[in-house]
Design a protein around this motif. Structure first.
Motif, mmCIF file in Angstrom:
data_model
loop_
_atom_site.group_PDB
_atom_site.id
_atom_site.type_symbol
_atom_site.label_atom_id
_atom_site.label_comp_id
_atom_site.label_asym_id
_atom_site.label_seq_id
_atom_site.Cartn_x
_atom_site.Cartn_y
_atom_site.Cartn_z
ATOM 1 N N GLY A 5 0.938 -1.196 0.020
ATOM 2 C CA GLY A 5 -0.025 0.092 0.222
ATOM 3 C C GLY A 5 0.857 1.318 0.066
ATOM 4 N N ALA A 6 0.348 2.185 -0.369
ATOM 5 C CA ALA A 6 0.912 3.785 -0.262
ATOM 6 C C ALA A 6 2.135 3.742 -1.148
ATOM 7 N N GLY A 7 1.974 3.119 -2.349
ATOM 8 C CA GLY A 7 3.339 3.442 -3.071
ATOM 9 C C GLY A 7 3.297 2.200 -4.251
ATOM 10 N N THR A 54 -1.189 -5.693 -4.919
ATOM 11 C CA THR A 54 -1.044 -4.350 -4.689
ATOM 12 C C THR A 54 -2.405 -3.493 -4.588
ATOM 13 N N VAL A 55 -2.165 -2.643 -3.632
ATOM 14 C CA VAL A 55 -3.389 -1.741 -3.588
ATOM 15 C C VAL A 55 -3.100 -0.691 -4.542
ATOM 16 N N VAL A 56 -4.319 -0.205 -5.290
ATOM 17 C CA VAL A 56 -3.929 0.845 -6.285
ATOM 18 C C VAL A 56 -5.460 1.800 -6.397
ATOM 19 N N ALA A 110 -8.468 -2.751 -5.623
ATOM 20 C CA ALA A 110 -8.798 -1.280 -6.062
ATOM 21 C C ALA A 110 -9.461 -0.806 -4.562
ATOM 22 N N GLU A 111 -8.897 0.252 -4.419
ATOM 23 C CA GLU A 111 -9.334 0.792 -2.983
ATOM 24 C C GLU A 111 -10.026 2.218 -3.186
ATOM 25 N N GLY A 112 -11.149 2.153 -2.978
ATOM 26 C CA GLY A 112 -11.784 3.646 -3.182
ATOM 27 C C GLY A 112 -11.721 4.662 -1.768
ATOM 28 N N GLY A 119 -7.773 5.680 6.760
ATOM 29 C CA GLY A 119 -6.513 5.683 6.432
ATOM 30 C C GLY A 119 -6.051 6.564 5.331
ATOM 31 N N HIS A 120 -5.072 6.293 4.683
ATOM 32 C CA HIS A 120 -4.485 6.973 3.658
ATOM 33 C C HIS A 120 -5.305 6.500 2.227
ATOM 34 N N ILE A 121 -6.002 7.414 1.722
ATOM 35 C CA ILE A 121 -6.806 7.152 0.467
ATOM 36 C C ILE A 121 -6.531 7.907 -0.809
ATOM 37 N N GLY A 122 -7.024 7.236 -1.784
ATOM 38 C CA GLY A 122 -7.097 8.002 -3.270
ATOM 39 C C GLY A 122 -8.237 8.866 -3.511
ATOM 40 N N PRO A 142 -3.974 12.790 1.998
ATOM 41 C CA PRO A 142 -5.139 12.454 2.582
ATOM 42 C C PRO A 142 -5.529 11.331 3.530
ATOM 43 N N ILE A 143 -5.883 11.592 4.433
ATOM 44 C CA ILE A 143 -6.188 10.373 5.675
ATOM 45 C C ILE A 143 -7.518 10.356 6.156
ATOM 46 N N ARG A 144 -8.141 9.457 5.872
ATOM 47 C CA ARG A 144 -9.707 9.468 6.394
ATOM 48 C C ARG A 144 -9.889 8.925 7.954
ATOM 49 N N VAL A 187 -8.575 8.350 14.865
ATOM 50 C CA VAL A 187 -9.315 7.381 14.649
ATOM 51 C C VAL A 187 -9.456 6.858 13.347
ATOM 52 N N MET A 188 -8.495 6.160 12.594
ATOM 53 C CA MET A 188 -8.651 5.914 11.317
ATOM 54 C C MET A 188 -9.806 4.947 11.318
ATOM 55 N N ALA A 189 -10.521 5.293 10.382
ATOM 56 C CA ALA A 189 -11.846 4.344 9.894
ATOM 57 C C ALA A 189 -12.497 4.765 8.706
HETATM 58 O O1 TUI Z 1 -1.896 2.352 2.502
HETATM 59 C C1 TUI Z 1 -3.157 2.697 2.688
HETATM 60 N N1 TUI Z 1 -3.833 3.076 3.631
HETATM 61 C C2 TUI Z 1 -2.974 3.514 4.778
HETATM 62 S S1 TUI Z 1 -1.407 3.519 4.854
HETATM 63 C C3 TUI Z 1 -1.395 4.050 6.475
HETATM 64 S S2 TUI Z 1 -0.162 4.283 7.490
HETATM 65 C C4 TUI Z 1 0.110 5.711 7.426
HETATM 66 N N2 TUI Z 1 -0.101 6.597 8.481
HETATM 67 C C5 TUI Z 1 0.020 7.808 8.686
HETATM 68 C C6 TUI Z 1 0.281 8.461 7.371
HETATM 69 C C7 TUI Z 1 0.287 7.849 6.235
HETATM 70 C C8 TUI Z 1 0.272 6.634 6.178
HETATM 71 C C9 TUI Z 1 -2.945 4.270 6.958
HETATM 72 N N3 TUI Z 1 -3.774 3.980 5.779
HETATM 73 N N4 TUI Z 1 -4.044 2.150 1.632
HETATM 74 C C10 TUI Z 1 -3.403 1.727 0.407
HETATM 75 C C11 TUI Z 1 -3.482 2.575 -0.605
HETATM 76 N N5 TUI Z 1 -2.492 2.805 -1.317
HETATM 77 N N6 TUI Z 1 -4.288 3.753 -0.814
HETATM 78 C C12 TUI Z 1 -3.700 4.570 -1.736
HETATM 79 C C13 TUI Z 1 -2.664 3.685 -2.027
HETATM 80 C C14 TUI Z 1 -1.724 4.211 -3.248
HETATM 81 C C15 TUI Z 1 -1.162 5.481 -3.087
HETATM 82 C C16 TUI Z 1 -0.042 5.858 -4.416
HETATM 83 C C17 TUI Z 1 -0.850 3.292 -3.936
HETATM 84 C C18 TUI Z 1 -0.179 3.552 -4.930
HETATM 85 C C19 TUI Z 1 0.285 4.992 -4.839
HETATM 86 O O2 TUI Z 1 1.387 5.004 -5.786
HETATM 87 C C20 TUI Z 1 2.126 6.178 -5.746
HETATM 88 C C21 TUI Z 1 2.303 6.805 -7.035
HETATM 89 O O3 TUI Z 1 3.216 7.516 -7.384
HETATM 90 O O4 TUI Z 1 1.374 6.542 -8.110
#
Ligand code: TUI
Length: 308
Positions: free
Chosen positions: A95-97, A115-117, A136-138, A143-146, A228-230, A275-277
């Motif tokens: 996630g997150a990258g 992989t989360v997209v 595919a995460e809406g 937490g960290h969202i698109g 963005p953090i929900r 309180v992530m949810a």
């Molecule tokens: O990762 C998540 N949700 C998360 S991670 C997290 S820990 C955190 N705590 C504080 C601040 C930041 C993170 C809390 N919630 N969901 C999976 C997710 N992945 N959502 C969005 C993405 C994503 C974002 C960018 C996936 C790929 C991506 O690629 C980057 C790019 O350059 O295209």
């Protein structure tokens, strides 16, 4: 309900538990896997050795498959990526990258990588990079969202890639699962509902906030910062959003969020903590075991989909 995802992962039900930071530890992951879904240990910002211990403890609780979520923004992502290989973990979600630099190592080790997209472009990129499935995460997620919603993202990703798609974001019952399947998903990933599972080690104050939440109780901090953090509205989010609106930078506001998820999850400080949810928190109304949740949801989904 056999799908390419249940076959790929060797699980009974097409339900994956989200790899939530601080929440998704070995007790929860093992309970979800024991109930026939796929439990995940959330690597989050933990060092490699902490994740290794979690993997070993989960193994003591279940012989069924479970996975590890590698949070790619973590300073420890490199070591967690190696630990999952060393420990023989069968499933990794990211996630997150973009996990490009780890894909060769993981595929060589025979790991199933999902992989989360948050967009079609990311989904295409991940498929090209060797992902076995995409999640595919809406933006309904916690937490960290698109920016896209589950309803719009899932069918577009399904059309764009040939690997199986898991739907995530805004799903917490059998209706959500059935809807995701109608959009072409072959499994769902859920976080918020499992936060309040009996096996979840989350502080009772946190669980109660989720259980008492109404439909409109979540908000998104850091939108203007590109982080963005929900999470559920509280004293911290009110302060954050006020200062964000006044133009304060991400760095200036870090004092409000550093360690704040841990404060809420472990200490139960649901006023000053994060309180992530997800948006579906309003529908999550009771603590149950993971098995009760999964069996209840699957019975409802199968009935709606006419598979029983
Ligand atoms: O990762 C998540 N949700 C998360 S991670 C997290 S820990 C955190 N705590 C504080 C601040 C930041 C993170 C809390 N919630 N969901 C999976 C997710 N992945 N959502 C969005 C993405 C994503 C974002 C960018 C996936 C790929 C991506 O690629 C980057 C790019 O350059 O295209």
């Amino acid at each position: 309900m056999k799908t390419r995802i249940t076959e790929l992962l060797g699980i009974e039900y097409p339900i994956i538990q989200g790899g939530m930071a601080w929440v998704a530890e070995h007790n929860l992951a093992a309970a979800v896997s024991e109930a026939g879904g796929l439990g995940l240990i959330g690597g989050a910002n933990a060092p490699g050795e902490v994740v290794r211990e979690e993997i070993r403890k989960a193994r003591e609780l279940t012989k069924k498959p479970f996975g590890v979520n590698v949070m790619l923004m973590s300073p420890y992502a490199d070591e967690v990526a190696r630990v999952v290989v060393e420990e023989g973990v069968k499933v990794v979600t990211t996630g997150a990258g973009i996990p490009g630099k780890y894909m060769g190592m993981w595929k060589e080790a025979g790991i199933c990588v999902m992989t989360v997209v948050a967009s079609v472009a990311q989904a295409r990129l991940m498929e090209k990079g060797g992902a076995d499935a995409v999640i595919a995460e809406g933006m309904e997620s916690g937490g960290h969202i698109g920016e896209e919603t589950t309803m719009t993202l899932v069918p577009q990703v399904v059309d764009a890639v040939s690997v199986p798609v898991v739907a995530a974001g805004g799903i917490a019952d059998g209706r959500g699962i059935a809807a995701a399947f109608m959009l072409g998903a072959e499994a769902v990933q859920m976080g918020t509902r499992f936060v309040v599972a009996k096996e979840s080690i989350v502080h009772p104050n946190y669980k109660n906030r989720v259980i008492r939440a109404k439909d409109i109780d979540s908000t998104v901090t850091g939108l203007s910062h590109g982080h963005p953090i929900r999470c559920l509205r509280n004293k911290m989010t009110r302060e954050y959003l006020k200062l964000e609106k006044e133009g304060k930078s991400f760095e200036e506001l870090e004092y409000l969020t550093l360690g704040a998820l841990r404060r809420a999850v472990q200490d139960g400080d649901v006023d000053n903590g994060t309180v992530m949810a997800g948006q579906i928190a309003g529908m999550v109304s009771k603590e149950q075991t993971c098995r009760e949740m999964i069996e209840e949801m699957m019975a409802q989904a199968e009935q709606l989909l006419g598979r029983k």
